[in-house]
Structure formats: structure tokens, C-alpha cells
Design an enzyme around this catalytic site. Sequence first.
Site, PDB file in Angstrom:
ATOM      1  N   LEU A 183      -2.348  -3.070   2.087  1.00 54.25           N
ATOM      2  CA  LEU A 183      -2.974  -1.749   2.024  1.00 54.25           C
ATOM      3  C   LEU A 183      -2.441  -0.910   3.185  1.00 54.25           C
ATOM      4  O   LEU A 183      -2.464  -1.351   4.339  1.00 54.25           O
ATOM      5  CB  LEU A 183      -4.488  -1.871   2.114  1.00 54.25           C
ATOM      6  CG  LEU A 183      -5.185  -2.689   1.016  1.00 54.25           C
ATOM      7  CD1 LEU A 183      -6.694  -2.550   1.144  1.00 54.25           C
ATOM      8  CD2 LEU A 183      -4.742  -2.242  -0.364  1.00 54.25           C
ATOM      9  N   ASP A 227      -5.896  -7.482   4.912  1.00 54.60           N
ATOM     10  CA  ASP A 227      -5.634  -6.499   3.857  1.00 54.60           C
ATOM     11  C   ASP A 227      -4.358  -6.854   3.098  1.00 54.60           C
ATOM     12  O   ASP A 227      -3.681  -5.984   2.551  1.00 54.60           O
ATOM     13  CB  ASP A 227      -5.514  -5.099   4.443  1.00 54.60           C
ATOM     14  CG  ASP A 227      -4.362  -4.957   5.425  1.00 54.60           C
ATOM     15  OD1 ASP A 227      -3.933  -5.979   6.001  1.00 54.60           O
ATOM     16  OD2 ASP A 227      -3.872  -3.824   5.622  1.00 54.60           O
TER      17      ASP A 227
END
Length: 303
Positions: free
Chosen positions: A174, A216
Site C-alpha cells: 500500500l 501493509d
Amino acid sequence: MAGIRALVIDDDSSIHRHVESVLCPHIVDSVSSNDKSSDGIRMALADPPDVILLDVTIPVMDGFKVCQLLKENLRTRDVPIIFITVDKSVVHLARALDCGAADWISKPLNPIELKARVRAVLREKAMIDLLKEQARLDALTGLHNRVAFDDALRAAAATWDRTRTPVGLLLLDLDHFKSVNDNHGHGIGDEMLRAVGAAIRKCCRPYDTPCRIGGDEFAVVLNQTAGDAAVSASVRLRETLNLVEIEARDSWLRPSTSAGLVSTEGLDRLFEPSELIEAADTALYEAKNAGRDQLVVAPTLSE
């Protein structure tokens, strides 16, 4: 006990008939080994049953040795084994448990006791299987975790070795996720991770392995897929992720992802899982260095 398969390893054919009559109609496929221990081992390894009923005294190799061999093999080590014996001594019971048996039952087989013991070992196995599955899941997103990811890559490499079945590996990060936690709090960050995980899972086929492998960082093992098909699957997944929205106070947050993809397209040799990870990781960092929010496809693995 609906839908179970039992393997009976006993040289007494009357035992097979008795077990089948007691477990019917719950038993779906009864297989038996009437001749010798090696038959039972071969049957168990070829198509692992739900439970094995194993006689202590069978020709060629005694039941204790058979049990030990089955417990040492990855395909059958988790199949519960119930020993069948005429010897009710504590010594025999202790030896049976020591070599990996889940339970034992004495001859002549009492129908009520047989059903109860089979139900008991199957319940225990179901609980153990559930705990194992939970240990391989990421608690936040429900995706597979790093342990399951590593196992999936090893399995893909082994399948490639046997059948040259293609595989692709997609790694995703991300973009600027730290700023989400810093500006909106970890609660919103967790909500975004859960939403991303749900979107990834929605895009994957039953035979893919979607994973969260870090904070992430996500990965998808694209089984039976390489080349243009792997690229198309990766593009569709990122398009779905672009639709994710998380409400934060008076605004909406939309994640963007950088991604790296590698597959076995054009590969003509065996490979190690670490090679796929390294190639996909290199492509991922190229995507980040090129401005993020994009997919980079790695070249064919080097010879």
C-alpha cells in the site's frame, strides 16, 4: 460421521464386513487390506482416509510398525489411527499411544463402542485441523499469513517440478500507508487493511493463495497461471483495490498500490521459491521508484 472414509487394515475379512455394517450408511467409501501390511500402507498413501482401523497382529509387519511409518509420512501423519487388538494389556496400550495411535478398541468389536470411538477421534481431528488453519491465517484480514505463503510457494515449486504447472507471484504494497496511521489513527489503518484484504480475497480464484505477509504488504500466489493470464489477473485485482473506500472523519480514503509480478512464463528449469520472491520484490521496488501506484512485470527468471 456423514461422509467419512475408513481404511481397515486387518487380515481377518470378517472384521472388514463388521466395520462396514456398523458404520453404514455414514461411510462413503470403505477400503480394506486383507492380505498384508504393505497393502494397507499403499492404500493409505495413495488416498488418505479420514480414519484408519489397524490390527496389531497383521502379516509381514506388525501394526505398531505400520502406524509408525504412516505417522512419519506427510500424507498420512494427521490421519487418526485406532488400533484393533485382542490384547488388553497396559503395555500394548502404551506402545500403541507411543507410536502415534489416537485410540484403541479390543476384539470382538462392540458396535456402540466402535461408533463412539470413531466419532471421538474425528471430533478431535476436526478441532486440531481448525487450530492449524487458524494458525495459518492473518488475524486482522483473514487472509493467509506468512507461514501459509511460504508453504504455498514450496507447493507450487514442487508441482512445477512434477508437472510443469505454471505459477505467478504478485507482491503488493500500500502506497504511503504510514501516513494513514499517522494522520487518521491505527483504527482507520486497520480498517483499510481489512478492506484491502477483503477485496483481494474477492478477486482470487479458489486455487489461488492470497496472503498478508507484513504490515501493509500483501501477496497472491497465482496457481496455474503465468504470462499474459497472470498480468490480466494482477490488473483486475489492482482495479478492484482502486474501488476500496474507507471513511475517515469527513473524508474518504482510497488506497493505491505498488505491485511486482513474476511468473514461470518462458522458464525451462526448476526454481526455488526464493527466486520468485526476489524477482517479484525487485519488480515491486521498480514500481515504487517509478512513482508508485502501478504494476511492474519482472522479466523471465534467469537460466
